[in-house]
Design a protein around this motif. Structure first.
Motif, PDB file in Angstrom:
ATOM      1  N   TYR A 195       0.832  -1.194   0.000  1.00  0.00           N
ATOM      2  CA  TYR A 195       0.000   0.000   0.000  1.00  0.00           C
ATOM      3  C   TYR A 195       0.872   1.253   0.000  1.00  0.00           C
ATOM      4  CZ  TYR A 195      -4.235  -2.665   1.032  1.00  0.00           C
ATOM      5  OH  TYR A 195      -5.297  -3.522   0.963  1.00  0.00           O
ATOM      6  N   VAL A 196       0.358   2.305  -0.620  1.00  0.00           N
ATOM      7  CA  VAL A 196       1.022   3.609  -0.647  1.00  0.00           C
ATOM      8  C   VAL A 196       0.013   4.639  -0.171  1.00  0.00           C
ATOM      9  CG1 VAL A 196       2.137   5.353  -2.094  1.00  0.00           C
ATOM     10  CG2 VAL A 196       2.541   2.933  -2.538  1.00  0.00           C
ATOM     11  N   ASN A 197       0.440   5.509   0.759  1.00  0.00           N
ATOM     12  CA  ASN A 197      -0.487   6.520   1.266  1.00  0.00           C
ATOM     13  C   ASN A 197      -0.550   7.710   0.320  1.00  0.00           C
ATOM     14  OD1 ASN A 197       1.851   7.964   1.711  1.00  0.00           O
ATOM     15  ND2 ASN A 197       1.870   7.596   3.940  1.00  0.00           N
ATOM     16  N   ARG A 198      -1.300   8.724   0.721  1.00  0.00           N
ATOM     17  CA  ARG A 198      -1.506   9.880  -0.143  1.00  0.00           C
ATOM     18  C   ARG A 198      -0.235  10.681  -0.382  1.00  0.00           C
ATOM     19  NH1 ARG A 198      -5.686  13.302   3.255  1.00  0.00           N
ATOM     20  NH2 ARG A 198      -6.548  11.188   3.442  1.00  0.00           N
ATOM     21  N   HIS A 199       0.766  10.461   0.472  1.00  0.00           N
ATOM     22  CA  HIS A 199       2.033  11.159   0.313  1.00  0.00           C
ATOM     23  C   HIS A 199       3.035  10.338  -0.483  1.00  0.00           C
ATOM     24  CE1 HIS A 199       0.526  14.063   3.171  1.00  0.00           C
ATOM     25  NE2 HIS A 199       0.331  13.103   4.072  1.00  0.00           N
ATOM     26  N   GLY A 200       2.626   9.212  -1.010  1.00  0.00           N
ATOM     27  CA  GLY A 200       3.515   8.366  -1.787  1.00  0.00           C
ATOM     28  C   GLY A 200       4.406   7.483  -0.952  1.00  0.00           C
TER      29      GLY A 200
END
Length: 271
Positions: free
Chosen positions: A74-79
């Protein structure tokens, strides 16, 4: 920068062409953007992307295929890459909370059961103690009554006998006769006591049928306590045998006196 296939770009373009939802419109996102997730590929995925690229996929595809098979992270909204253990830890934490809640409820129920059992045990002990005290008081009262009965003087009866030389009674003395005499002496309640003559010579079917001294046993129905009252039966001076004997001796005497009177009358007539 997000990389993806032409189909994804086409889908994104189509999504951009659709109006955004109310929740996403203010943030500049499209309507379906909040339904997708970003993942970073750990290996080449044909038709999706190459190793190291970040793509957008559906949550179900990421959750059921990519993440379990270790093909992506998974990657969050900040990359930033997010460890897949996060969801596992969160799920485990939730399960642990549920387990702790269940254990706490079971512990509370167990304590309630133990407290209830302790109260019931205390109640049984208190009831048993009261019953024991009542039985002790009852036993002491009956023991006192029986001790008084044991100290009472012998009960005397006078009965006719079948002959002057016989000890057999013309009739009998029953337990009721003895109880009547004892009631006249102040002993009233015999409801919790057993009464009977001790079996010996002169006792027939629970009654005294001869002269002499006999044991009248009074025992408790509830405890191993008893008292013995002596019962003495003597001959009645006006017994049936004596009356018959007196009649038999009186008749010859009357006959003799009659003969004397008749002889005197005859002598006077000759003169």
């Amino acid at each position: 920068m997000l990389l993806g296939t032409s189909s994804q770009l086409l889908g994104t373009a189509r999504a951009a062409a659709r109006p955004a939802c109310a929740a996403c419109r203010g943030a500049g996102q499209q309507r379906s953007a909040h339904k997708l997730v970003q993942v970073k590929l750990l290996e080449d995925l044909p038709g999706r992307g190459v190793k190291g690229s970040t793509i957008i996929v559906s949550p179900g595809f990421a959750r059921n295929t990519l993440i379990p098979k270790r093909k992506a992270l998974y990657v969050n909204r900040h990359g930033e890459v997010v460890s897949p253990l996060r969801d596992i830890l969160r799920q485990n934490a939730e399960k642990l909370l549920l387990l702790n809640d269940g254990l706490r409820r079971e512990e509370e129920q167990r304590k309630d059961r133990e407290a209830k059992a302790a109260l019931e045990q205390m109640s049984r002990v208190a009831t048993s103690a009261r019953r024991t005290d009542q039985q002790a008081a009852l036993r002491e009262a009956e023991k006192t009554r029986l001790a008084r009965l044991a100290r009472t003087p012998a009960v005397l009866f006078s009965r006719l006998t079948i002959s002057p030389t016989s000890s057999d009674l013309f009739g009998s003395v029953s337990t009721g006769d003895v109880l009547s005499e004892l009631r006249e002496r102040g002993f009233q309640d015999f409801s919790h006591l057993r009464t009977a003559f001790r079996e010996e010579e002169g006792i027939v079917n629970g009654r005294i049928k001869a002269t002499g001294t006999f044991d009248f046993v009074i025992s408790s129905r509830n405890f191993d306590e008893e008292a013995v009252v002596k019962v003495t039966v003597a001959k009645d001076e006006g017994s049936l045998g004596m009356k018959l004997a007196a009649g038999a001796t009186k008749e010859p005497q009357v006959a003799e006196e009659t003969k004397v009177v008749e002889a005197e009358i005859k002598a006077e007539e000759k003169q």
